[in-house]
Structures are given as structure tokens and as C-alpha cells.
Design a protein around this motif. Sequence first.
Motif, short mmCIF file in Angstrom:
data_model
loop_
_atom_site.label_atom_id
_atom_site.label_comp_id
_atom_site.label_asym_id
_atom_site.label_seq_id
_atom_site.Cartn_x
_atom_site.Cartn_y
_atom_site.Cartn_z
N TYR A 40 -5.20 8.57 -9.76
CA TYR A 40 -5.64 9.93 -9.48
C TYR A 40 -5.81 10.08 -7.98
CZ TYR A 40 -9.04 13.62 -8.64
OH TYR A 40 -9.70 14.72 -8.14
N TYR A 41 -5.40 11.24 -7.45
CA TYR A 41 -5.75 11.58 -6.08
C TYR A 41 -5.77 13.10 -5.93
CZ TYR A 41 -0.71 12.20 -5.21
OH TYR A 41 0.59 12.62 -5.25
N ALA A 42 -6.65 13.59 -5.07
CA ALA A 42 -6.78 15.03 -4.84
C ALA A 42 -7.31 15.27 -3.43
CB ALA A 42 -7.72 15.65 -5.87
N LYS A 43 -6.68 16.19 -2.76
CA LYS A 43 -7.05 16.55 -1.39
C LYS A 43 -8.24 17.51 -1.43
CE LYS A 43 -4.47 19.04 2.09
NZ LYS A 43 -3.12 19.35 2.54
N HIS A 44 -9.17 17.33 -0.51
CA HIS A 44 -10.28 18.27 -0.36
C HIS A 44 -10.68 18.35 1.11
CE1 HIS A 44 -13.62 15.37 0.19
NE2 HIS A 44 -12.89 14.59 -0.58
N GLU A 45 -11.34 19.40 1.44
CA GLU A 45 -11.71 19.62 2.84
C GLU A 45 -12.79 18.63 3.28
OE1 GLU A 45 -10.06 21.47 5.02
OE2 GLU A 45 -8.76 21.82 3.29
N GLY A 46 -12.61 18.14 4.48
CA GLY A 46 -13.60 17.25 5.09
C GLY A 46 -14.30 18.00 6.21
N SER A 47 -14.66 17.29 7.24
CA SER A 47 -15.31 17.91 8.39
C SER A 47 -14.26 18.31 9.43
CB SER A 47 -16.30 16.91 9.01
OG SER A 47 -15.59 15.83 9.57
N ASP A 48 -14.70 18.98 10.48
CA ASP A 48 -13.78 19.32 11.57
C ASP A 48 -13.24 18.04 12.22
OD1 ASP A 48 -14.08 22.03 11.18
OD2 ASP A 48 -15.63 22.26 12.71
N ALA A 49 -14.09 17.04 12.31
CA ALA A 49 -13.68 15.78 12.95
C ALA A 49 -12.68 15.00 12.11
CB ALA A 49 -14.90 14.92 13.23
N SER A 50 -12.89 14.96 10.79
CA SER A 50 -12.03 14.14 9.93
C SER A 50 -10.80 14.88 9.43
CB SER A 50 -12.82 13.62 8.73
OG SER A 50 -13.12 14.68 7.84
N GLY A 51 -10.87 16.20 9.40
CA GLY A 51 -9.81 16.95 8.73
C GLY A 51 -9.98 16.77 7.24
N MET B 247 0.86 -1.18 0.00
CA MET B 247 0.00 0.00 0.00
C MET B 247 0.90 1.23 0.00
SD MET B 247 -2.88 1.23 2.70
CE MET B 247 -3.29 2.97 2.83
N VAL B 248 0.69 2.09 -0.99
CA VAL B 248 1.42 3.36 -1.08
C VAL B 248 0.48 4.47 -0.62
CG1 VAL B 248 2.55 5.00 -2.64
CG2 VAL B 248 2.83 2.53 -3.00
N SER B 249 0.94 5.28 0.32
CA SER B 249 0.11 6.36 0.85
C SER B 249 0.06 7.53 -0.13
CB SER B 249 0.65 6.86 2.18
OG SER B 249 -0.11 7.99 2.60
N VAL B 250 -1.15 8.05 -0.33
CA VAL B 250 -1.33 9.28 -1.10
C VAL B 250 -1.47 10.47 -0.15
CG1 VAL B 250 -2.28 8.14 -3.14
CG2 VAL B 250 -3.83 8.89 -1.31
#
Length: 196
Positions: free
Chosen positions: A145-156, A101-104
Amino acid sequence: MKRSLIIAGSILGLIVVALIGLRLFRPYVFAGTVIQSPEPSFDFTLESASGPVSLSDFQGKVVVLYFGYTFCPDVCPTTMTDLAKAMQLLGKKADDVQVVMVSVDPERDTPEKLEEYVHAFYPTFVGLTGTPEQIAEAAARYGVYYAKHEGSDASGYLIDHTATVMVLNAEGRLKLLESFGTTPEQMARDLAHVIN
């Protein structure tokens, strides 16, 4: 009449033998998408909790390559659970398979955190991370493909990413793409066939 029964029995016997023969000699149908890669797959070196690891370190084994992250709320734990079940179903043949498993998410996934995460699913799984540039290059070479996006306050923040599992044969060539939702039983059968 007796001769007709003998002839009919012989014909029926030939039909049964022919049907069994067709079933035995029919090519295996993979659950995943077959890739006929003429060249060895892209080799990379990333960090594990034990130090640098290259994909080529596993030459001679079937490599199951997955890009994900430890904070993933759903797809990654499901995929890792399914891969662990597939390994259990393989029995002794699991010795010929290496799941990587490679972390994104190199910002949060340290080598130690990744090792703890992947070992919670199966003791031989390997977790790798690196610099954002190293991860981007490896992901791009495998069409991930991978892309960061905002989650909730709890998840970050969360990361949308390709959920495909890639299977490289023992020679290091991409052989299969397993879609999210492929069952552990299907993956185990596919892996057993690639091993053979």
C-alpha cells in the motif's frame, strides 16, 4: 550403592544427550512471517541508473525487496540502515543476497537519485523506479500500500507506505515478510537460513 550411582549417571547422560539432540533437530524459528509461495513471485522490469533491471535478473540469489522512497523522513532510512547492518553480519554470505528498493515516488526519485541513496547504505543495493503505472502494478502484486499526502512546506508531500521487507528465495518464491522493527541480527539469521 556404586551400581545406583552408575545407573543414575547413565540416565542423566541420556537425558543430557536427548536435550541436546532436541535442540539440534528443532526446526529453525524465523523472526519474520513465513510464506509458502507455490509459484514464483511476480517478475517486473524497472529502471536503475544503469538501465532496465528485472527481478528475475537476480535468480539464484536471495532477493530482499523493499518499497520506499528517498524523501522518507524515518521508516525508509531506518529500514535501509538495518538491511545494511544485516548484510554486514552475513559476511561472505552477503554475496548470495541482493537488496532491491523500489521507489513509490517516481515523481521525485530518478534512477540516479535512487542509486545515490541506496549506495549510501550499502554498495551493492539496487534502486529501481518506473512510471507511476509500473510502480502501481508491482506494488499491487506484492500487496504494498502507498498513498501520497501533503506534508509541510519544508518536506513537500509525503507518502504513507507499507514498511514490510519481502524476502524471495533463490528460486524467486516469496519466503518471508520481515516487519518494520525486526532487528538486523534477526534479519541476518533469517537470511542465512534462507540462503542455506
